[in-house]
Design an enzyme around this catalytic site. Structure first.
Site, PDB file in Angstrom:
ATOM      1  N   GLU A  95       0.872  -1.174   0.000  1.00 51.21           N
ATOM      2  CA  GLU A  95       0.000   0.000   0.000  1.00 51.21           C
ATOM      3  C   GLU A  95       0.913   1.229   0.000  1.00 51.21           C
ATOM      4  O   GLU A  95       1.754   1.364   0.885  1.00 51.21           O
ATOM      5  CB  GLU A  95      -0.861  -0.025   1.261  1.00 51.21           C
ATOM      6  CG  GLU A  95      -1.972   0.967   1.253  1.00 51.21           C
ATOM      7  CD  GLU A  95      -2.837   0.842   2.512  1.00 51.21           C
ATOM      8  OE1 GLU A  95      -3.612   1.771   2.757  1.00 51.21           O
ATOM      9  OE2 GLU A  95      -2.722  -0.163   3.232  1.00 51.21           O
ATOM     10  N   ARG A 114       4.344 -13.208   9.972  1.00 54.28           N
ATOM     11  CA  ARG A 114       4.927 -11.864   9.859  1.00 54.28           C
ATOM     12  C   ARG A 114       6.292 -11.856  10.500  1.00 54.28           C
ATOM     13  O   ARG A 114       6.553 -12.607  11.441  1.00 54.28           O
ATOM     14  CB  ARG A 114       4.062 -10.871  10.629  1.00 54.28           C
ATOM     15  CG  ARG A 114       3.006 -10.201   9.839  1.00 54.28           C
ATOM     16  CD  ARG A 114       2.241  -9.256  10.742  1.00 54.28           C
ATOM     17  NE  ARG A 114       2.626  -7.868  10.509  1.00 54.28           N
ATOM     18  CZ  ARG A 114       2.155  -7.137   9.515  1.00 54.28           C
ATOM     19  NH1 ARG A 114       1.307  -7.653   8.651  1.00 54.28           N
ATOM     20  NH2 ARG A 114       2.523  -5.883   9.377  1.00 54.28           N
ATOM     21  N   LYS A 132       3.911   0.907   9.210  1.00 57.72           N
ATOM     22  CA  LYS A 132       4.113   2.182   8.522  1.00 57.72           C
ATOM     23  C   LYS A 132       3.471   3.325   9.284  1.00 57.72           C
ATOM     24  O   LYS A 132       3.989   4.433   9.317  1.00 57.72           O
ATOM     25  CB  LYS A 132       3.510   2.114   7.116  1.00 57.72           C
ATOM     26  CG  LYS A 132       4.455   1.519   6.100  1.00 57.72           C
ATOM     27  CD  LYS A 132       3.809   1.452   4.736  1.00 57.72           C
ATOM     28  CE  LYS A 132       2.845   0.302   4.681  1.00 57.72           C
ATOM     29  NZ  LYS A 132       2.167   0.081   3.448  1.00 57.72           N
TER      30      LYS A 132
HETATM   31  P1  ATP Z   1       2.076  -1.741   7.718  1.00 54.38           P
HETATM   32  O1  ATP Z   1       1.262  -1.997   8.922  1.00 54.38           O
HETATM   33  O2  ATP Z   1       3.499  -1.539   8.024  1.00 54.38           O
HETATM   34  O3  ATP Z   1       1.503  -0.693   6.840  1.00 54.38           O
HETATM   35  P2  ATP Z   1       0.933  -3.548   5.888  1.00 54.38           P
HETATM   36  O4  ATP Z   1       0.809  -5.008   5.953  1.00 54.38           O
HETATM   37  O5  ATP Z   1      -0.301  -2.765   6.017  1.00 54.38           O
HETATM   38  O6  ATP Z   1       2.035  -3.115   6.911  1.00 54.38           O
HETATM   39  P3  ATP Z   1       1.261  -3.335   3.086  1.00 54.38           P
HETATM   40  O7  ATP Z   1       1.891  -2.274   2.298  1.00 54.38           O
HETATM   41  O8  ATP Z   1      -0.186  -3.546   2.966  1.00 54.38           O
HETATM   42  O9  ATP Z   1       1.662  -3.074   4.596  1.00 54.38           O
HETATM   43  O10 ATP Z   1       2.041  -4.703   2.893  1.00 54.38           O
HETATM   44  C1  ATP Z   1       2.455  -5.252   1.671  1.00 54.38           C
HETATM   45  C2  ATP Z   1       2.772  -6.693   1.919  1.00 54.38           C
HETATM   46  O11 ATP Z   1       3.829  -6.803   2.875  1.00 54.38           O
HETATM   47  C3  ATP Z   1       1.587  -7.445   2.480  1.00 54.38           C
HETATM   48  O12 ATP Z   1       1.411  -8.608   1.701  1.00 54.38           O
HETATM   49  C4  ATP Z   1       1.967  -7.766   3.883  1.00 54.38           C
HETATM   50  O13 ATP Z   1       1.490  -9.028   4.226  1.00 54.38           O
HETATM   51  C5  ATP Z   1       3.486  -7.755   3.845  1.00 54.38           C
HETATM   52  N1  ATP Z   1       4.043  -7.381   5.154  1.00 54.38           N
HETATM   53  C6  ATP Z   1       3.910  -6.202   5.803  1.00 54.38           C
HETATM   54  N2  ATP Z   1       4.528  -6.233   6.993  1.00 54.38           N
HETATM   55  C7  ATP Z   1       5.086  -7.459   7.109  1.00 54.38           C
HETATM   56  C8  ATP Z   1       5.870  -8.121   8.109  1.00 54.38           C
HETATM   57  N3  ATP Z   1       6.202  -7.517   9.252  1.00 54.38           N
HETATM   58  N4  ATP Z   1       6.273  -9.389   7.871  1.00 54.38           N
HETATM   59  C9  ATP Z   1       5.949 -10.007   6.719  1.00 54.38           C
HETATM   60  N5  ATP Z   1       5.228  -9.446   5.751  1.00 54.38           N
HETATM   61  C10 ATP Z   1       4.789  -8.199   5.921  1.00 54.38           C
HETATM   62 MG    MG Z   2      -1.838  -2.433   4.777  1.00 53.96          MG
END
Ligand code: ATP
Ligand code: MG
Length: 549
Positions: A31, A256, A266
């Site tokens: 995202e 994760r 983020k």
């Molecule tokens: P954040 O809370 O940091 O915004 P998010 O999961 O909302 O994390 P996205 O940009 O939606 O962030 O994530 C893109 C991809 O990265 C998703 O498929 C998510 O599953 C993966 N991802 C994000 N954080 C982790 C993590 N700590 N470990 C493994 N995969 C992750």
């Molecule tokens: Mg997200």
């Protein structure tokens, strides 16, 4: 058949063996609402790594269906970071929002099939009516006639209603044990500007509706995501089965990445930037890829870290020192050695003539003689590190101490003489005498010299700032945040220590931003890419970390 090295690859092998798929196609769907962090890196190595291993493809797709807080700055940064890790999506770069038209058509298809309806419950009412494990949800608008649903949904799209007035819900199962299946909302009214589509849309699909459609349209065979989506999988499958998408992707979830003393979110990282707690997304203390890169981490060391962590189905907490061990191992091999004195004390060698100077050859890398040597000038006045002198030495202190002897690395043995102080009691200079007969060898009388310290000729140094970094947070397990606390209650006051009067050997004049060195006996350092004449400590030389067996 490719040998599986984790459960995801076992599933993939099953799908290949059964003929369900022939070519593997994955995607990484960030995202664009912030910079990528080390957690994303795990997902990237899995998504791109699996595609590479199976000679398949991996798309890069900006998951920008939610119009809030998205920015092209983030899109560009995400691309840069993925390239830095060494992965490439070829010409398969997409935006989730490019499918808005399709999403809308599939929603209409669901309405026509009697599988979606326009609901008038407010979010509070929806909460109130969602039921519990023994009571099904209540949904008063479930049986609205198809024609009326079509009409209302179109008018929602046309902007006739304010935010929140209606939602579109999938008609699945109000009694399901999985609450995500209790007629989930799949469209919301939001009169919001979209970073790519402007004000064209005022209804936006939810992630759970849009994501499987995006995957299916792109021909993704395996939609790999983190564990929190496991509970959404039945809904993912329901969408794929009930709209006429061209492919049937399979969702597989993995654990994760969680790291000690680090918050991988983020939202939190953005708040650190916006509050000025850190110096931008690329502050060298940030777990963002740009922060790690500025700190001096290499892409290879981060990939090594992800591979050492492995792919598991159960969440766990990884010690941040494992990440440090990865860059330390790499730099131990590759980083040229240089001398830096971070807390200089002047030492005057009384029996060394003031007009004399000579040079000593020192190795650029003791384990790699092929990397050659360089000449360090030696003069009557030198600098040593304050740490290498103790006026009242603790037991087993083998560096310089009153009346003691120590070896100057690659040069003479010196014996401590008079200690001259400033008015405030601090040390002005230390007078010593050198064993000029011995040179850099073993004392002619065979006496033992236990300590060896580094030094620089006082007339031959450059000044620099050195930044010593440590964990941003003191809370070891970020999942154990007490309820009455916030992460900011655990900011480490010593996460950065700036040393402003460091003395570096002359050759470092030529160091370019991003160049990495071992400062002998001190640590691994990288020349900063933003601030002039500044070196960042990447990692200390040693650490007690032992990986669990
Ligand atoms: P954040 O809370 O940091 O915004 P998010 O999961 O909302 O994390 P996205 O940009 O939606 O962030 O994530 C893109 C991809 O990265 C998703 O498929 C998510 O599953 C993966 N991802 C994000 N954080 C982790 C993590 N700590 N470990 C493994 N995969 C992750
Ligand atoms: Mg997200």
């Amino acid at each position: 058949m490719v040998e599986a090295s984790n459960f995801i690859e076992e599933f993939i092998n099953e799908d290949l063996a059964s003929g369900k798929v022939t070519k593997i196609h994955t995607r990484f769907p960030p995202e664009p609402n912030g910079y990528l962090h080390i957690g994303h890196c795990k997902a990237i190595t899995i998504d791109f790594g699996v595609a590479k291993k199976y000679e398949g493809l991996c798309n890069l797709r900006m998951d920008d269906t939610n119009p809030a807080k998205e920015d092209t700055e983030y899109v560009d940064a995400i691309k840069e970071d993925i390239h830095w890790l060494g992965f490439d999506w070829g010409d398969r770069f997409y935006y989730g929002s490019d499918y808005f038209e399709k999403d809308y058509e599939y929603a209409v298809e669901l309405i026509n099939k009697g599988l979606a309806y326009v609901c008038e419950l407010t979010p509070d009412q929806m909460d109130e009516y969602r039921g519990d494990l023994t009571h099904p949800a209540i949904s008063p608008w479930r049986d609205r006639p198809i024609e009326e649903n079509l009409d209302l949904f179109e008018r929602m799209k046309n902007g006739e209603f304010p935010d929140g007035k209606y939602t579109l819900r999938a008609k699945i199962d109000l009694a399901s044990g999985n609450f995500w299946m209790r007629d989930p909302v799949i469209y919301r009214i939001k009169h919001m500007h979209h970073h790519r589509h402007g004000n064209k849309w005022c209804i936006y699909p939810t992630y759970d509706f849009a994501h499987p459609i995006q995957d299916a349209i792109e021909g993704i065979t395996h939609s790999l995501c983190s564990l929190e989506f496991e509970i959404h999988r039945p809904l993912y499958n329901w969408v794929v089965e009930n709209v006429s998408v061209p492919h049937t992707p399979r969702q597989i979830e993995f654990a994760r990445l969680n790291i000690t003393n680090t918050v991988l979110s983020k939202r939190f990282l953005r708040s650190m930037v916006e509050s000025g707690t850190v110096d931008g997304w690329d502050d060298p203390r940030m777990p963002t890829l740009c922060g790690l890169r500025r700190r001096g981490y290499t892409g290879a060391s981060i990939l090594d870290f992800c591979s050492r962590v492995g792919v598991a189905k159960a969440n766990s907490l990884v010690d941040i020192r494992l990440m440090e061990a990865c860059i330390r191992d790499e730099l131990n091999e590759s980083a040229p050695r240089r001398i830096a004195v971070l807390d200089p004390i002047k030492v005057v060698i009384d029996n060394y003539p003031a007009d004399k100077s000579e040079t000593f050859e020192v190795p650029n890398h003791p384990q790699h003689p092929e990397l050659g040597t360089r000449a360090l000038p030696f003069t009557r006045e030198i600098y040593i590190d304050a740490e290498d002198f103790a006026e009242v030495p603790p037991p087993k202190f083998f560096r310089l101490k009153p009346d003691g002897e120590v070896r100057l690395m690659g040069a003479y043995i010196i014996k401590c003489g008079e200690i001259i102080k400033n008015e405030d009691g601090s040390i002005k200079e230390i007078h010593v005498t050198a064993d000029l007969e011995t040179g850099c060898g073993i004392p002619v009388d065979g006496r033992k010299i236990k300590g060896t310290i580094h030094w620089l000729s006082a007339a031959n140094t450059i000044d620099a700032d050195v930044m010593l970094y440590d964990n941003l947070l003191t809370l070891e397990d970020p999942s154990k945040l007490p309820e009455d606390k916030e992460y900011t209650d655990y900011l480490n006051p010593e996460s950065v220590i700036k040393k402003s009067s460091c003395k570096l050997e002359l050759s470092l004049v030529d160091a370019k931003p991003g160049d990495k060195f071992q400062f002998v006996r001190t640590g691994y350092f990288c020349k900063d890419t933003k601030n002039n004449n500044t070196f960042n400590r990447i990692v200390t030389l040693k650490d007690g970390y032992k990986p669990a067996k």
